[in-house]
Design a protein around this motif. Structure first.
Motif, PDB file in Angstrom:
ATOM      1  N   UNK A 149       0.692  -1.178  -0.084  1.00 13.38           N
ATOM      2  CA  UNK A 149       0.053  -0.015   0.193  1.00 13.38           C
ATOM      3  C   UNK A 149       0.836   1.284  -0.093  1.00 13.38           C
ATOM      4  N   UNK A 150       1.933   1.232   0.849  1.00 13.73           N
ATOM      5  CA  UNK A 150       2.885   2.623   0.756  1.00 13.73           C
ATOM      6  C   UNK A 150       2.051   3.690   1.264  1.00 13.73           C
ATOM      7  N   UNK A 151       1.169   3.610   2.325  1.00 14.57           N
ATOM      8  CA  UNK A 151       0.501   4.536   2.688  1.00 14.57           C
ATOM      9  C   UNK A 151       1.026   4.933   4.106  1.00 14.57           C
ATOM     10  N   UNK A 204       3.450   8.341   4.603  1.00 12.45           N
ATOM     11  CA  UNK A 204       3.150   9.721   4.335  1.00 12.45           C
ATOM     12  C   UNK A 204       1.691  10.237   5.347  1.00 12.45           C
ATOM     13  N   UNK A 205       0.932   9.130   5.742  1.00 11.60           N
ATOM     14  CA  UNK A 205      -0.151   9.306   6.680  1.00 11.60           C
ATOM     15  C   UNK A 205       0.279   9.648   7.967  1.00 11.60           C
TER      16      UNK A 205
END
Lengths: 325, 261
Positions: free
Chosen positions: B123-125, B128-129
């Motif tokens: 997901x690679x989230x 940054x979140x």
């Protein structure tokens, strides 16, 4: 439902993937806006309108020439709020991967990365995406009011241009945020065909053995006007730059035609290219897993087959050029 | 410099993965540290090698994640936190980032480092979140990091147009590419030393996170169905004299209109 597409630019034009996302929003019949951020991008609004954007949010300033997370997130979140979009679409490029989750968190929204399919039904967005190196397809629903979704080039079809004009809304340029400063970009692939945008990808693996094999792959790519890709093994060994790597840990691509040459087809490579429309494999090992996913496989030595392929395709190209005259 | 490194324990995706009643079947699963997170720990340890730093590894999950923390300590981390709470099950990246943001605030880290993505979801989230919830800058897909003489860090990341050279002020969130370089292998001394280091166990309440801020309740996305994707159909595989079979392929490509012109 309202949608917002974050448009990306390359050189002086909109990337094809952004136009694909707009095309799909029009196919769904959504009220669609686009946002474009950069330097000298105001002239691109008509292009976005031609693919279905009824409103284009623009932030055009010299300070926005290069992508940086903080100013871009500010502009794009402003566009998302003003547009009232329930679906925000962005490409799965490095920009998209960096920006989409930050934007989602700012909007209090969920995000899905690299959608394989999206459905918008009765105001509800559901997305299919792969997990576990492509072994499981998840269907994901959103609990937030806004859904942020990234998709790789080729996930959606490009529609034809149509006449249309957009309402242009200018957004303020954010004040510079010096917490992150871009010093320099060391360009790797400036004039070559972009891997993510290409219609045809020619990829080489361990079977290339050395620089001679790489030359063959490059020559075939030149003949076809294709982008060049590589397996993890050849990128790790330095035969090809890492920017060429196709696979779970590299780029995920879905071109019209993918040539896998001298690539055995490790799971992590397959995860990056099985979305391609047509897959051609050339490998000496008849048991290579790449043949399980190939539409057309040649059990052959690439050093013999590729030169023939180049000469045959060149002949056809020359013939077509003569016919056109 | 206080550095927090997030280590996610993931199902080894190289193994055969089957679904049972819409869930990942437990049978034959093996858990490993997300390889990108190992690169993240390597990045943190290189900063520590160069100048003073205190490196904490964090893992969230049931007791099996202790193995990941033990390995992190034996690679050279100074301390470890096991965030253990049943309420965490079913969390998406949003809920993960919310929880870690509270921990980062409470403990005053200068840097939070993790892999650019996790091998199970890709997901690679999370990074940054997390950066957004902390209102910190982020640099993703990092391949190089060192301390900058002007303060902060000098980093290199891979962007769409090539390698970018940036400076980033701390506190910040960094996500690390597998191209950062191989993670170090624990030495015998490191393994013995790790046995003496304590692993701190924390519940959500202890870091000030409400149970409904994580898990299914605190997530913004929900997996409503899982299926095994249909594999591509195997096409034709031809053997024979190379000239003949290659010309046959060209005919197929051109006559069937497979080649976009």
């Amino acid at each position: 439902m309202k949608a917002l597409v974050i448009a990306e630019t390359k050189g002086n034009s909109i990337k094809k993937v952004s136009l694909e996302l707009l095309s799909q929003c029009r196919r769904w019949g959504l009220e669609t806006s686009a946002v474009v951020v950069g330097s000298g991008v105001s002239g691109l609004c008509d292009e976005l309108a031609a693919y279905g954007a009824s409103t284009v949010y623009v932030a055009d300033d010299a300070s926005l020439e290069r992508y940086l997370t903080l100013p871009y997130a500010k502009v794009v979140s402003e566009a998302a709020k003003q547009s009232g979009a329930q679906l925000v679409l962005v490409s799965g490029s490095e920009l998209g991967k960096d920006l989409a989750p930050r934007l989602a968190a700012r909007l209090g929204a969920g995000a899905v990365t690299d959608a394989k399919a999206v459905s918008v039904d009765g105001g509800k967005v559901t997305v299919k995406s792969l997990a576990y190196a492509g072994k499981v397809m998840n269907q994901v629903a959103f609990k937030s009011d806004v859904a942020v979704v990234t998709a790789q080039p080729g996930t959606f079809e490009l529609a034809d241009k149509a006449a249309g004009s957009a309402n242009v809304v200018r957004l303020e340029t954010p004040e510079s945020d010096l917490r992150v400063v871009l010093r320099e970009i060391l360009k790797e692939t400036s004039d070559k065909v972009d891997l993510g945008e290409a219609n045809i990808v020619v990829a080489g693996g361990r079977g290339m053995k050395g620089p001679e094999g790489v030359k063959l792959i490059e020559s075939l790519a030149d003949t076809l006007g294709a982008a060049i890709g590589g397996s993890r093994a050849v990128c790790d060994s330095g035969l090809m730059p890492h920017s060429c790597q196709v696979g779970q840990t590299g780029r995920v691509v879905a071109p019209q035609v993918y040539f896998a040459i001298g690539i055995s087809g490790a799971i992590q490579h397959l995860a990056g290219m099985t979305g391609s429309k047509v897959i051609i494999a050339i490998n000496t090992d008849p048991d290579a897993p790449i043949f399980n996913v190939a539409d057309y496989g040649l059990v052959a030595d690439l050093f013999e087959a590729v030169p023939i392929l180049i000469s045959e395709l060149s002949k056809i190209k020359a013939g077509a050029a003569t016919a056109a005259r | 410099m206080k550095i927090l490194v997030c280590l996610k324990q993931v199902v080894d995706v190289e193994l055969n993965i089957q679904l049972k009643d819409g869930q990942i079947a437990d049978q034959g699963l093996r858990y490993v540290i997300n390889a990108y997170d190992e690169s993240a720990l390597e990045a943190a340890l290189q900063l520590k090698d160069a100048a003073e730093a205190d490196v904490t590894v964090l893992s969230i999950g049931p007791d099996r994640v202790l193995e990941a923390l033990r390995k992190g300590l034996s690679m050279g981390a100074d301390r470890a936190i096991h965030l253990k709470d049943d309420a965490f099950a079913g969390s998406d990246s949003y809920a993960f980032a919310k929880a870690v943001s509270e921990l980062a605030k409470a403990r005053g880290y200068d840097l939070v480092v993790m892999g650019k993505q996790a091998q199970d979801t890709d997901a690679a989230q999370g990074g940054p979140m997390l950066a957004e919830f902390l209102d910190w800058p982020q640099v993703t897909n990092l391949i190089f990091a060192q301390r900058s003489p002007e303060g902060g860090l000098l980093v290199r990341r891979v962007g769409d147009e090539g390698k970018e050279v940036l400076t980033v002020q701390t506190p910040a969130v960094l996500t690390i590419s597998n191209d950062f370089g191989e993670a170090r292998i624990p030495t015998m001394k490191g393994i013995m030393g790790a046995k003496k280091k304590e692993i701190e166990t924390l519940s959500l309440a202890q870091i000030g996170v409400a149970a409904d801020a994580v898990g299914v309740a605190g997530s913004m996305t929900e997996i409503v169905n899982r299926e095994q994707p249909e594999g591509r159909k195997t096409g034709r595989k031809v053997t024979g004299e190379v000239g003949a079979i290659t010309r046959e392929l060209v005919n197929w490509l051109v006559n069937d209109g497979k080649l976009p012109v």
